[in-house]
Design an enzyme around this catalytic site. Structure first.
Site, PDB file in Angstrom:
ATOM      1  N   LYS A 111       5.312 -10.979   4.555  1.00 14.49           N
ATOM      2  CA  LYS A 111       5.188  -9.912   5.530  1.00 14.49           C
ATOM      3  C   LYS A 111       5.914 -10.611   6.840  1.00 14.49           C
ATOM      4  O   LYS A 111       6.168  -9.424   7.920  1.00 14.49           O
ATOM      5  CB  LYS A 111       4.043  -9.295   5.823  1.00 14.49           C
ATOM      6  CG  LYS A 111       3.775  -8.572   4.450  1.00 14.49           C
ATOM      7  CD  LYS A 111       2.568  -7.566   4.637  1.00 14.49           C
ATOM      8  CE  LYS A 111       2.271  -6.320   3.430  1.00 14.49           C
ATOM      9  NZ  LYS A 111       1.207  -5.518   3.566  1.00 14.49           N
ATOM     10  N   LYS A 192       7.671  -6.781  -6.342  1.00 16.98           N
ATOM     11  CA  LYS A 192       6.573  -5.957  -6.845  1.00 16.98           C
ATOM     12  C   LYS A 192       6.782  -4.581  -6.045  1.00 16.98           C
ATOM     13  O   LYS A 192       7.424  -4.458  -4.829  1.00 16.98           O
ATOM     14  CB  LYS A 192       5.215  -6.396  -6.473  1.00 16.98           C
ATOM     15  CG  LYS A 192       4.867  -5.997  -5.098  1.00 16.98           C
ATOM     16  CD  LYS A 192       3.266  -6.236  -4.941  1.00 16.98           C
ATOM     17  CE  LYS A 192       2.863  -5.560  -3.555  1.00 16.98           C
ATOM     18  NZ  LYS A 192       1.647  -4.778  -3.315  1.00 16.98           N
ATOM     19  N   LYS A 195       4.280   0.488  -1.353  1.00 14.71           N
ATOM     20  CA  LYS A 195       4.458   1.748  -0.572  1.00 14.71           C
ATOM     21  C   LYS A 195       5.058   1.497   0.453  1.00 14.71           C
ATOM     22  O   LYS A 195       5.653   2.608   0.933  1.00 14.71           O
ATOM     23  CB  LYS A 195       2.840   2.413  -0.460  1.00 14.71           C
ATOM     24  CG  LYS A 195       1.964   1.627   0.201  1.00 14.71           C
ATOM     25  CD  LYS A 195       0.589   2.592   0.317  1.00 14.71           C
ATOM     26  CE  LYS A 195      -0.483   1.614  -0.244  1.00 14.71           C
ATOM     27  NZ  LYS A 195      -1.004   0.726   0.343  1.00 14.71           N
TER      28      LYS A 195
END
Ligand code: ADP
Ligand code: NA
Length: 324
Positions: A111, A192, A195
């Site tokens: 991230k 993966k 959302k």
């Protein structure tokens, strides 16, 4: 009775990855465990969120928990920021965790990669998650595969605290489903499904309508071999679709492969779309009934009250152990 805790971030609309890896399993577990299910809004703000969208996502996630079958009479469903013990113990555990171990977390590396402004919260996410879990003397944490590393760190932090201060924390274990623990992106099956993926085609959302589901499945990346076979390593695209098929239909992957011998991606994708649509439509109906009702607020208020009682007891013990 053993205790379960798990959380989902209201950082976007839920995906079938969140459902198969986490939410769906919560429903079965509530029969045999004392369950705490949390909307972890304080985790969501580790990256920028639009205020109104966040409010909506919190409410939507609450409705999805209920629509999926969480029974508020059996389980405690609540919003993390409404129980201040989470942030308090989270801070205390930041003072137990080491920066080195936080910097090594895969999620932090992913991230923060390529960003010039990374919040401190993104780095200290795991001690807050440890607080979430440890406040309830949790035995099992049902999560997808991507959270395994965070649960291991939670155990390390708890062990360190128990050794240094006082033996008050239960060491939790991850509970990871056999099938569906890591649903992959439809556009890049080595990544993966998430959302917060910017590419909407990569993700099937729980609230996608029939048309969208069909379109996304039809444009899912496969390979040029054309056969329906499971080989995660060499054929990640079709293998991911087989996993999704198996998870929603309950048929084994072997049985599905058998069914499609001699048939191509077109047939398979058409049927898969139908399987997903049929599985999601009852949940969607329940969702749209719930989202309009006052019941949501009642459930969340009651949940926060119940969670707070248990959380505050543990917070008090932790403060005493540390000398606060
Ligand atoms: P996301 O990564 O989609 O923002 P969260 O971090 O809120 O989701 O995770 C909520 C739960 O969903 C966690 O238990 C996580 O392990 C699970 N989960 C997230 N993505 C997937 C996926 N692609 N496959 C299976 N489980 C997943
Ligand atoms: Na995540």
């Amino acid at each position: 009775m053993d205790t379960i805790f798990s959380g989902i971030q209201p950082s976007g609309s839920l995906t079938i990855g969140n459902y198969l890896g986490a939410l769906r399993n919560f429903v079965d577990l509530q029969k045999n465990y004392d369950c705490y299910f949390c909307i972890v809004d304080e985790h969501a703000i580790t990256v920028p969120q639009d205020r109104l969208k966040l409010r909506n996502n919190i409410r939507s996630l609450a409705a999805l928990y209920l629509a999926a079958g969480i029974n508020p009479e059996k389980s405690t469903l609540f919003i993390q920021s409404e129980v201040s013990a989470h942030a308090e113990l989270g801070w205390m555990l930041q003072c137990v965790a080491y920066t080195g171990e936080l910097e090594r977390m895969t999620q932090f590396k992913d991230k923060s990669a390529g960003k010039d402004a990374v919040t401190a919260g993104l780095l200290t996410y795991p001690p807050l998650m440890a607080a979430d879990i440890l406040l309830y003397s949790t035995n099992l944490v049902p999560v997808g595969d991507d959270q395994k590393q965070h649960i291991e760190l939670t155990r390390d932090i708890a062990e360190r605290f128990n050794r240094k201060y006082n033996d008050i924390f239960t060491l939790p274990e991850a509970h990871i489903p056999k099938v569906g623990a890591r649903v992959m992106s439809l556009q890049n099956p080595t990544k993966k499904m998430s959302k917060s993926d910017k590419n909407q085609k990569a993700t099937i959302f729980l609230l996608d309508d029939e048309n969208k589901i069909e379109k996304k499945i039809k444009s899912a990346v496969t390979d040029s071999q054309g056969t329906i076979e499971f080989d995660k390593e060499n054929r990640p695209g079709i293998s991911n679709l087989l996993t999704i098929y198996s998870s929603f239909s309950g048929e084994t992957i072997d049985a599905i492969v058998e069914k499609y011998v001699g048939r191509g991606y077109g047939d398979f994708k058409q049927d898969l779309a139908e399987v997903v649509i049929n599985a999601l439509s009852p949940l969607q109906k329940r969702y749209y009934d719930l989202i309009e009702s006052d019941r949501l607020d009642e459930v969340l208020d009651l949940g926060a009250d119940k969670a707070e009682v248990k959380a505050n007891k543990m917070l008090k013990k932790a403060k005493k152990a540390m000398g606060l």
